[in-house]
Design an enzyme around this catalytic site. Structure first.
Site, PDB file in Angstrom:
ATOM      1  N   TRP A 183      -1.704   0.642 -14.411  1.00 29.26           N
ATOM      2  CA  TRP A 183      -3.016  -0.007 -14.416  1.00 29.26           C
ATOM      3  C   TRP A 183      -3.643  -0.001 -15.798  1.00 29.26           C
ATOM      4  O   TRP A 183      -4.145  -1.023 -16.262  1.00 29.26           O
ATOM      5  CB  TRP A 183      -3.922   0.689 -13.391  1.00 29.26           C
ATOM      6  CG  TRP A 183      -5.277   0.084 -13.269  1.00 29.26           C
ATOM      7  CD1 TRP A 183      -5.608  -1.032 -12.568  1.00 29.26           C
ATOM      8  CD2 TRP A 183      -6.481   0.560 -13.861  1.00 29.26           C
ATOM      9  NE1 TRP A 183      -6.952  -1.275 -12.681  1.00 29.26           N
ATOM     10  CE2 TRP A 183      -7.510  -0.311 -13.482  1.00 29.26           C
ATOM     11  CE3 TRP A 183      -6.782   1.636 -14.681  1.00 29.26           C
ATOM     12  CZ2 TRP A 183      -8.821  -0.143 -13.890  1.00 29.26           C
ATOM     13  CZ3 TRP A 183      -8.094   1.808 -15.090  1.00 29.26           C
ATOM     14  CH2 TRP A 183      -9.089   0.916 -14.688  1.00 29.26           C
TER      15      TRP A 183
ATOM     16  N   CYS B 179       0.406   6.992  -3.030  1.00 33.20           N
ATOM     17  CA  CYS B 179       0.222   8.196  -3.847  1.00 33.20           C
ATOM     18  C   CYS B 179       0.987   8.085  -5.160  1.00 33.20           C
ATOM     19  O   CYS B 179       0.486   8.478  -6.213  1.00 33.20           O
ATOM     20  CB  CYS B 179       0.665   9.440  -3.087  1.00 33.20           C
ATOM     21  SG  CYS B 179      -0.497   9.905  -1.783  1.00 33.20           S
TER      22      CYS B 179
ATOM     23  N   TYR C   9       3.932  -0.702 -12.281  1.00 36.67           N
ATOM     24  CA  TYR C   9       2.721  -1.299 -12.826  1.00 36.67           C
ATOM     25  C   TYR C   9       1.811  -0.149 -13.229  1.00 36.67           C
ATOM     26  O   TYR C   9       1.417   0.657 -12.390  1.00 36.67           O
ATOM     27  CB  TYR C   9       2.038  -2.148 -11.745  1.00 36.67           C
ATOM     28  CG  TYR C   9       0.706  -2.713 -12.173  1.00 36.67           C
ATOM     29  CD1 TYR C   9       0.630  -3.943 -12.808  1.00 36.67           C
ATOM     30  CD2 TYR C   9      -0.470  -2.020 -11.932  1.00 36.67           C
ATOM     31  CE1 TYR C   9      -0.586  -4.472 -13.198  1.00 36.67           C
ATOM     32  CE2 TYR C   9      -1.694  -2.536 -12.313  1.00 36.67           C
ATOM     33  CZ  TYR C   9      -1.752  -3.763 -12.950  1.00 36.67           C
ATOM     34  OH  TYR C   9      -2.955  -4.278 -13.329  1.00 36.67           O
TER      35      TYR C   9
ATOM     36  N   GLU D 279      -1.844  14.717  -1.679  1.00 39.34           N
ATOM     37  CA  GLU D 279      -1.765  14.536  -3.132  1.00 39.34           C
ATOM     38  C   GLU D 279      -3.054  13.943  -3.696  1.00 39.34           C
ATOM     39  O   GLU D 279      -3.499  14.326  -4.777  1.00 39.34           O
ATOM     40  CB  GLU D 279      -0.582  13.620  -3.503  1.00 39.34           C
ATOM     41  CG  GLU D 279       0.774  14.182  -3.132  1.00 39.34           C
ATOM     42  CD  GLU D 279       1.270  13.716  -1.772  1.00 39.34           C
ATOM     43  OE1 GLU D 279       2.496  13.662  -1.596  1.00 39.34           O
ATOM     44  OE2 GLU D 279       0.433  13.413  -0.883  1.00 39.34           O
TER      45      GLU D 279
END
Length: 148
Positions: free
Chosen positions: A129, A93, A127, A58
């Site tokens: 970023w 991933c 989360y 991926e």
């Protein structure tokens, strides 16, 4: 909460399976991935296994897609070699895909029970970023400009 499922892109699954069958050789390449871009193109890639933690299929696919100008991915799937079938993305991933494509859909499941779910369903309470980066345009001599 039950994940909302979407149409399964069987052409995408077959593209990844074809790469897994024809290009995986030995232990260095054991997983293939395919993604459909918003413009309909399919991009494929293989993992690059290495004892130091080489990238999953991926993640290799993200670079391949960018190199081909496919910057808006819609759906992704990974397939294992030796007829192992569809394999869900690992945690690393999932996080990277979320940071690049928060609206990405992922094909998961086995055999006749394949389904397409939102990446956020695979990574709940995630989360993101980008949500935690300072907006440098609002930083002056007094520090960050916080919303009022």
């Amino acid at each position: 909460m039950t994940p909302q499922t979407h149409h399964v892109d069987h052409e995408l699954v077959e593209a990844a399976a074809h790469v897994a069958r024809t290009r995986c050789r030995g232990d260095n390449h054991t997983m293939a991935a395919a993604a459909r871009a918003q413009d309909g193109r399919i991009v494929t890639a293989l993992n690059a296994y290495h004892f130091t933690g080489g990238p999953c299929a991926e993640l290799v696919l993200l670079g391949a897609a960018a190199a081909q100008g496919a910057y808006d991915l819609h759906t992704i799937v990974a397939v294992g070699d030796r007829d192992r079938g569809v394999t869900p993305p690992c945690g690393r991933c999932r996080q990277v895909l979320l940071d690049y494509f928060p609206a990405l859909r992922v094909i998961v499941g086995e055999g006749e029970r394949l389904r397409t779910v939102s990446l956020t369903d695979l990574l709940p309470e995630s989360y993101v970023w980008a949500d935690h980066q300072l907006d440098t345009r609002n930083i002056g001599s007094e520090g960050p400009a916080w919303p009022s």
